[in-house]
Design an enzyme around this catalytic site. Sequence first.
Site, PDB file in Angstrom:
ATOM      1  N   THR A   1      -3.157  -6.903 -10.067  1.00 52.09           N
ATOM      2  CA  THR A   1      -3.074  -8.339 -10.332  1.00 52.09           C
ATOM      3  C   THR A   1      -4.078  -9.130  -9.503  1.00 52.09           C
ATOM      4  O   THR A   1      -4.421 -10.256  -9.855  1.00 52.09           O
ATOM      5  CB  THR A   1      -1.658  -8.878 -10.037  1.00 52.09           C
ATOM      6  OG1 THR A   1      -1.323  -8.623  -8.663  1.00 52.09           O
ATOM      7  CG2 THR A   1      -0.629  -8.221 -10.939  1.00 52.09           C
TER       8      THR A   1
ATOM      9  N   GLY B   1      -8.079  -4.025  -7.363  1.00 52.34           N
ATOM     10  CA  GLY B   1      -7.426  -3.576  -8.594  1.00 52.34           C
ATOM     11  C   GLY B   1      -7.773  -4.444  -9.788  1.00 52.34           C
ATOM     12  O   GLY B   1      -8.040  -3.940 -10.882  1.00 52.34           O
TER      13      GLY B   1
ATOM     14  N   TYR C   1      -2.112   2.721   8.764  1.00 52.11           N
ATOM     15  CA  TYR C   1      -2.863   2.568   7.523  1.00 52.11           C
ATOM     16  C   TYR C   1      -3.869   3.706   7.363  1.00 52.11           C
ATOM     17  O   TYR C   1      -3.961   4.329   6.294  1.00 52.11           O
ATOM     18  CB  TYR C   1      -3.588   1.218   7.525  1.00 52.11           C
ATOM     19  CG  TYR C   1      -4.512   1.009   6.350  1.00 52.11           C
ATOM     20  CD1 TYR C   1      -4.015   0.684   5.092  1.00 52.11           C
ATOM     21  CD2 TYR C   1      -5.899   1.112   6.503  1.00 52.11           C
ATOM     22  CE1 TYR C   1      -4.861   0.482   4.011  1.00 52.11           C
ATOM     23  CE2 TYR C   1      -6.755   0.899   5.432  1.00 52.11           C
ATOM     24  CZ  TYR C   1      -6.234   0.588   4.194  1.00 52.11           C
ATOM     25  OH  TYR C   1      -7.079   0.392   3.127  1.00 52.11           O
TER      26      TYR C   1
END
Length: 264
Positions: A16, A20, A154
């Site tokens: 969204t 991506g 991460y």
Amino acid sequence: MDLKLKGRTALVTGSTLGIGASIAETLLREGATVLVNGRDESRTTAAAEKLKAFGDARPVAGDVSTGEGAEQVAAAALALGDVDILVNNAGVFTPQPFFEIPDDEWERLFRVNVMSGVRMSRLLAPAMRDRGWGRVLFIASESALNIPVEMVHYGMTKTAQLAVARGLAKTLSGTGVTVNSVLPGPTWTDGVEEFVREMADAEGVSEEQMKSDFVPKNRPTSLIQRFATAEEVASLVAYLCSDLASATSGAAMRVDGGIVDTIT
């Protein structure tokens, strides 16, 4: 260049916003049908409507970081037809000193960044194998190789993605399905913009100054000495999704601006 994606359907998780969304737009421009995914139904629908300016974009909402959500997304995608391309892009990052990261945050990042791709690949790749053609991509990071001290958890998840992608590529050897990882470096997205804004506020400098200084100061081995754009990352992803990349599988392809200081 014609990437020969017309007639292909791609599911891009976490599409969204950010990288991506740029991947989705690039694939649409190349003629693919793109299933746009996000956790929130209204935001996913709105993002798909916006992307329809570039082609056949369809919303498929659901939280791929949970088993139930991944199954929901896969079922909704397959209800629209075969999925030829899976781009495992959903991910989160949270800068935090190592000694302050609690167990649940380690586990949250692993669920979102690693298990989402594991689950979606398990749900969708077997049908690609049976049809004799498919593309599975994991959007990792140069942080998989250069573990960032400000977010070790991460980096750990991005290294894990490389292992999963390589193992899955071996699993699908000779089937016509390729599996690769893409390793972006610092990329200017909505999330990174917010991160840089917070750093600028904390240090009492302008956002533009922080944006200009961030890569040279924090990633000094960068050869381009700037943030990449999401479109630059998406271009490499689109190529790897195509017929033209049929001889590339099990690879970790860097679009990191040269940050990783090794030849291989």
